[in-house]
Design an enzyme around this catalytic site. Structure first.
Site, short mmCIF file in Angstrom:
data_model
loop_
_atom_site.label_atom_id
_atom_site.label_comp_id
_atom_site.label_asym_id
_atom_site.label_seq_id
_atom_site.Cartn_x
_atom_site.Cartn_y
_atom_site.Cartn_z
N GLY A 83 0.82 -1.21 0.00
CA GLY A 83 0.00 0.00 0.00
C GLY A 83 0.84 1.25 0.00
NE ARG A 169 4.19 8.35 -8.24
CZ ARG A 169 4.73 7.24 -7.71
NH1 ARG A 169 5.96 6.85 -8.02
NH2 ARG A 169 4.04 6.54 -6.83
NE ARG A 176 0.87 1.17 -6.80
CZ ARG A 176 1.96 1.88 -6.64
NH1 ARG A 176 3.12 1.31 -6.72
NH2 ARG A 176 1.90 3.17 -6.37
CG ASP A 245 5.42 -3.36 -5.09
OD1 ASP A 245 6.04 -4.41 -5.33
OD2 ASP A 245 5.94 -2.39 -4.51
CG ASN A 246 7.75 -0.71 -7.69
OD1 ASN A 246 6.91 -0.03 -7.09
ND2 ASN A 246 8.90 -1.06 -7.15
CG ASP A 255 8.67 2.97 -7.08
OD1 ASP A 255 9.65 3.65 -6.72
OD2 ASP A 255 7.89 2.42 -6.28
#
Ligand code: AMP
Ligand code: MG
Length: 473
Positions: A83, A169, A176, A245-246, A255
């Site tokens: 998260g 960002r 993801r 997760d990236n 990321d």
């Protein structure tokens, strides 16, 4: 206060998917940079973007700050809950071109997902992400963007004490592979179904009404990632931490932790200090993204077919097709890099022979292609050049057309590691942002040779074999 025309569709999804959390105010915010062109693209008046907004001290009207839930495989090990631990999504805007974009603060304080982390970011990594993500965009490679950077006036504690900063960002979304995994591992089929619907509507609207939407989505994400990773390979980019997760389902680079561009061409190049076994080495990136896509396919099994074995058969078939899809994108890209518009059977071998010769000669990746574009004949490639000329003779372009093509895909300028480090040191140690500004300016037009910018095109005096990057924005 600037009006930001928020329309926060993710925050309207069920509470299983995110947690409401406000940024933690900081002492003494100071603006480093506002990306004015991007602000305008988002329909925001850049004049109204302030330091207070850039660090989260002031929430613009219409923001619904949330931390998004996700899981992920980190270096192959599954972590069921990661998260947003140091990022807060303020909301979404629909930009001037009609595309929905996330606006997120990174480094704006802890969230319920922070675990033992402080939720903060240090100045160096914020500047690195700003510069490298904007350079990627200028190279024409899909990526998250940087809207603002600001210092917090507070310290962050890493291996040493560093100035704190926040990056704003912008992304097509922050969804993801790991977002799908979060619900799959919890067997939360309802949230997964809503996520699937959201992602299709948002990123792949053409797939609405597909016979098997989950399968169509898997194919679409595979195609987007094949193109993305092939583009990284074409500019010598090493992401460094390709955890699930990236890996964005929209196909953007996301990321910028330990990422770096290689100077000397070596397919085994690894820069990340924590990548002990070279899992995320340059040459491994296509196989790793295929692995990540296999993890995505597993989360979709329940939607692919009512019969689990049949679902597995379908997913496996798709994932096994990835290498061919990827190689197609890679080949198309490298054909352009060596100036070909026609296609021949032997092109893959010809390109591979070039890369092998470059590796043998320890040639600089970026410079070699740029020199070839300018009609240079690097002596290290003496054995390869005749084969290339022979092939060019069968390509329909004029030399002028070929030069133009090659110069448009082989950059003169990439964010060279030694210059990125120099830029970060100047800012962190002297508060001097001039190197950040000048480097950013050069990198905005990477395919055009610029007067006085020779320094930015040159490789380091000493090869950067020992160069190490660190996680942890
Ligand atoms: P990353 O290495 O940026 O992909 O982050 C992996 C996970 O660690 C994510 O869940 C992040 O939110 C979390 N994380 C990394 N750094 C911090 C930090 N300083 N504070 C809280 N969470 C963090
Ligand atoms: Mg991450």
């Amino acid at each position: 206060m600037t009006a930001i025309p928020f329309d926060n569709s993710y925050a309207r999804l069920p509470g299983t998917m995110h947690v409401g959390v406000a940024p933690t105010p900081v002492e003494a915010p100071r603006l480093i940079k506002v990306n004015e062109a991007l602000a305008r693209e988002l329909g925001i008046d850049p004049q109204g973007l302030t330091a207070e907004m850039a660090v989260g001290n002031l929430l613009p009207a219409g923001a619904t700050p949330i931390a998004q839930a996700y899981a992920g495989h980190q270096f192959g090990n599954f972590v069921p809950q990661l998260g947003d631990g140091r990022a807060i999504l303020l909301g979404e805007v629909v930009d001037q071109a009609g595309r929905r974009r996330d606006i997120q603060l990174k480094g704006s304080g802890p969230t319920p997902f922070s675990r033992r982390g402080d939720g903060r970011a240090a100045l160096g990594p914020v500047l690195r992400e700003y510069l490298v993500s904007e350079a990627m965009h200028a190279l024409g490679i899909p990526t998250t963007r940087a809207l603002m950077a600001a210092t917090t006036g507070e310290k962050v504690y890493r291996d040493r004490i560093l100035p704190g900063a926040v990056l704003t960002r912008v992304a097509a979304s922050h969804i993801r592979v790991g977002t799908f995994q979060f619900f799959a591992v919890r067997r939360d089929h309802d949230s997964l179904a809503l996520l699937l619907e959201h992602v299709i509507a948002r990123h792949y609207p053409d797939l609405r009404g597909a016979e098997n939407p989950a399968l169509a989505l898997l194919d679409a994400v595979m195609a987007a990632q094949a193109e993305l990773v092939s583009r990284w390979m074409q500019v010598g980019f090493i992401h460094g931490v390709m955890n699930t997760d990236n890996t964005s389902v929209s196909g953007e680079t996301i990321d910028y932790g330990p990422c770096a561009f290689m100077d000397v061409y070596d397919p085994a190049t690894v820069f990340s200090s924590i990548d002990e076994y070279g899992r995320y080495a340059y040459a491994n990136q296509p196989a790793i993204v295929q692995w990540n896509l296999a993890r995505l396919s597993e989360t979709l099994l329940g939607f692919l077919d009512a019969d689990r074995n049949e679902a597995i058969r379908i997913a496996t078939g798709r994932i096994e097709a990835f290498p061919a899809i990827y190689t197609g994108r890679w080949l198309a890209g490298f054909r352009r890099k060596i100036g070909l518009v026609s296609e021949e059977e032997g092109d893959l071998d010809l390109i591979q022979a070039l890369l092998d010769a470059m590796q043998q000669a320890r040639a600089d990746f970026t410079l070699t292609f740029r020199r070839l574009s300018r009609g240079g004949e690097p002596s290290a490639l003496a054995d390869w050049l005749p084969k290339w000329h022979e092939r060019l003779a069968r390509d329909p372009q004029t030399p002028e057309q070929r030069h133009a093509l090659m110069q448009s895909v082989n950059p003169a300028y990439i964010p060279r590691n030694h210059l990125v480090e120099e830029m970060i040191s100047a800012a962190v140690e002297q508060g001097d942002y001039a190197p950040f500004e000048s480097m950013l300016r050069v990198l905005m037009t990477p395919y055009a040779e610029q007067e006085g910018a020779e320094r930015y095109a040159a490789p380091p005096e000493e090869p950067d074999f020992a160069y190490r990057t660190f996680c942890g924005t």
